[in-house]
Design a protein around this motif. Sequence first.
Motif, mmCIF file in Angstrom:
data_model
loop_
_atom_site.group_PDB
_atom_site.id
_atom_site.type_symbol
_atom_site.label_atom_id
_atom_site.label_comp_id
_atom_site.label_asym_id
_atom_site.label_seq_id
_atom_site.Cartn_x
_atom_site.Cartn_y
_atom_site.Cartn_z
ATOM 1 N N LEU A 1 0.831 -1.205 0.000
ATOM 2 C CA LEU A 1 0.000 0.000 0.000
ATOM 3 C C LEU A 1 0.867 1.258 0.000
ATOM 4 O O LEU A 1 0.607 2.213 -0.740
ATOM 5 N N ARG A 2 1.907 1.256 0.830
ATOM 6 C CA ARG A 2 2.787 2.424 0.924
ATOM 7 C C ARG A 2 3.434 2.737 -0.421
ATOM 8 O O ARG A 2 3.480 3.891 -0.855
ATOM 9 N N GLU A 3 3.929 1.697 -1.104
ATOM 10 C CA GLU A 3 4.592 1.912 -2.382
ATOM 11 C C GLU A 3 3.604 2.372 -3.451
ATOM 12 O O GLU A 3 3.919 3.243 -4.277
ATOM 13 N N THR A 4 2.390 1.804 -3.438
ATOM 14 C CA THR A 4 1.360 2.221 -4.400
ATOM 15 C C THR A 4 0.971 3.677 -4.194
ATOM 16 O O THR A 4 0.886 4.459 -5.151
ATOM 17 N N ILE A 5 0.735 4.055 -2.938
ATOM 18 C CA ILE A 5 0.331 5.435 -2.643
ATOM 19 C C ILE A 5 1.471 6.399 -2.961
ATOM 20 O O ILE A 5 1.249 7.484 -3.518
ATOM 21 N N ARG A 6 2.708 6.015 -2.640
ATOM 22 C CA ARG A 6 3.856 6.881 -2.930
ATOM 23 C C ARG A 6 3.952 7.172 -4.432
ATOM 24 O O ARG A 6 4.124 8.321 -4.853
ATOM 25 N N LYS A 7 3.842 6.141 -5.244
ATOM 26 C CA LYS A 7 3.911 6.326 -6.691
ATOM 27 C C LYS A 7 2.725 7.147 -7.197
ATOM 28 O O LYS A 7 2.881 8.001 -8.084
ATOM 29 N N ALA A 8 1.542 6.885 -6.634
ATOM 30 C CA ALA A 8 0.335 7.575 -7.090
ATOM 31 C C ALA A 8 0.401 9.070 -6.803
ATOM 32 O O ALA A 8 0.076 9.895 -7.670
ATOM 33 N N ILE A 9 0.832 9.457 -5.611
ATOM 34 C CA ILE A 9 0.846 10.884 -5.267
ATOM 35 C C ILE A 9 1.941 11.635 -6.023
ATOM 36 O O ILE A 9 1.869 12.850 -6.181
ATOM 37 N N ASN A 10 2.934 10.914 -6.512
ATOM 38 C CA ASN A 10 4.013 11.556 -7.274
ATOM 39 C C ASN A 10 3.756 11.596 -8.773
ATOM 40 O O ASN A 10 4.554 12.164 -9.528
ATOM 41 N N SER A 11 2.649 10.985 -9.210
ATOM 42 C CA SER A 11 2.382 10.935 -10.651
ATOM 43 C C SER A 11 0.975 11.381 -11.020
ATOM 44 O O SER A 11 0.612 11.332 -12.191
ATOM 45 N N SER A 12 0.171 11.816 -10.040
ATOM 46 C CA SER A 12 -1.223 12.179 -10.307
ATOM 47 C C SER A 12 -1.591 13.455 -9.555
ATOM 48 O O SER A 12 -1.001 13.775 -8.519
ATOM 49 N N ALA A 13 -2.575 14.163 -10.082
ATOM 50 C CA ALA A 13 -3.090 15.347 -9.393
ATOM 51 C C ALA A 13 -4.008 14.960 -8.242
ATOM 52 O O ALA A 13 -4.074 15.641 -7.216
ATOM 53 N N ILE A 14 -4.734 13.849 -8.433
ATOM 54 C CA ILE A 14 -5.677 13.343 -7.426
ATOM 55 C C ILE A 14 -5.477 11.847 -7.298
ATOM 56 O O ILE A 14 -5.274 11.155 -8.298
#
Length: 227
Positions: A54-67
């Motif tokens: 979960l941590r790795e997914t969220i980290r990548k998501a917040i660094n590549s998406s506006a939302i």
Amino acid sequence: VAIFSTGDELINPDETLQKGQIIDSNRYALTAFVASLGAIPRPLGIIKDNPDLLRETIRKAINSSAIVLSTGGVSVGDYDYIEGILGELGGKILIRSVAIQPGKPLTFATFPNGCVYFGIPGNPVSALVSCWRFVQMAIKKLSGLTDYQNKFLRVITRDTLKSKGQREVYLWGKIEIIEGVYQFQLASGQHNSANLINLAGTNALAIIPQGKTTIQAGETVEVMIVS
């Protein structure tokens, strides 16, 4: 908009359903919801209840998406890790729950890079009500639209609407113009947060204010336009 679902119980629609499992319908509903607003959905699939994953997914998501838009993992439970992970990654949590039904568990956080995170309930109806009520305004505003506020009308209800009065309640159905007058009718079938079937065709949510238990048929009710 990065989209993912959380939970060990979730499976894809093409897998064989076993006891204790649930098909992940949210990914498809939320992808369609995001696309309908003109934003670009980025589905990330199902993420198991594993803190490291979960941590790795969220980290990548917040660094590549506006939302970032996730379902599940935001209520109080043994495997609800998301709130802690958001804090570890530098998120500022501004909302942990809202006094509405369906959709009480709602986590909202902001990050220093400008990304905003919505953690919404896993039940399908709760997820869509949360999106209609809160997420769509954020998508519209971040898209540069000035007219991003939700639209409300006062109409006549054809059905008696009931609530326990403890929270602001949203009941789904349709508004139509009948004899020149806007009228609201409840969707048929059970109104519970797991019943996605009778949500099809919904174009408005009738709102019962907190503290009110009944709005009689023939009275006026405030509705929020969702389509």
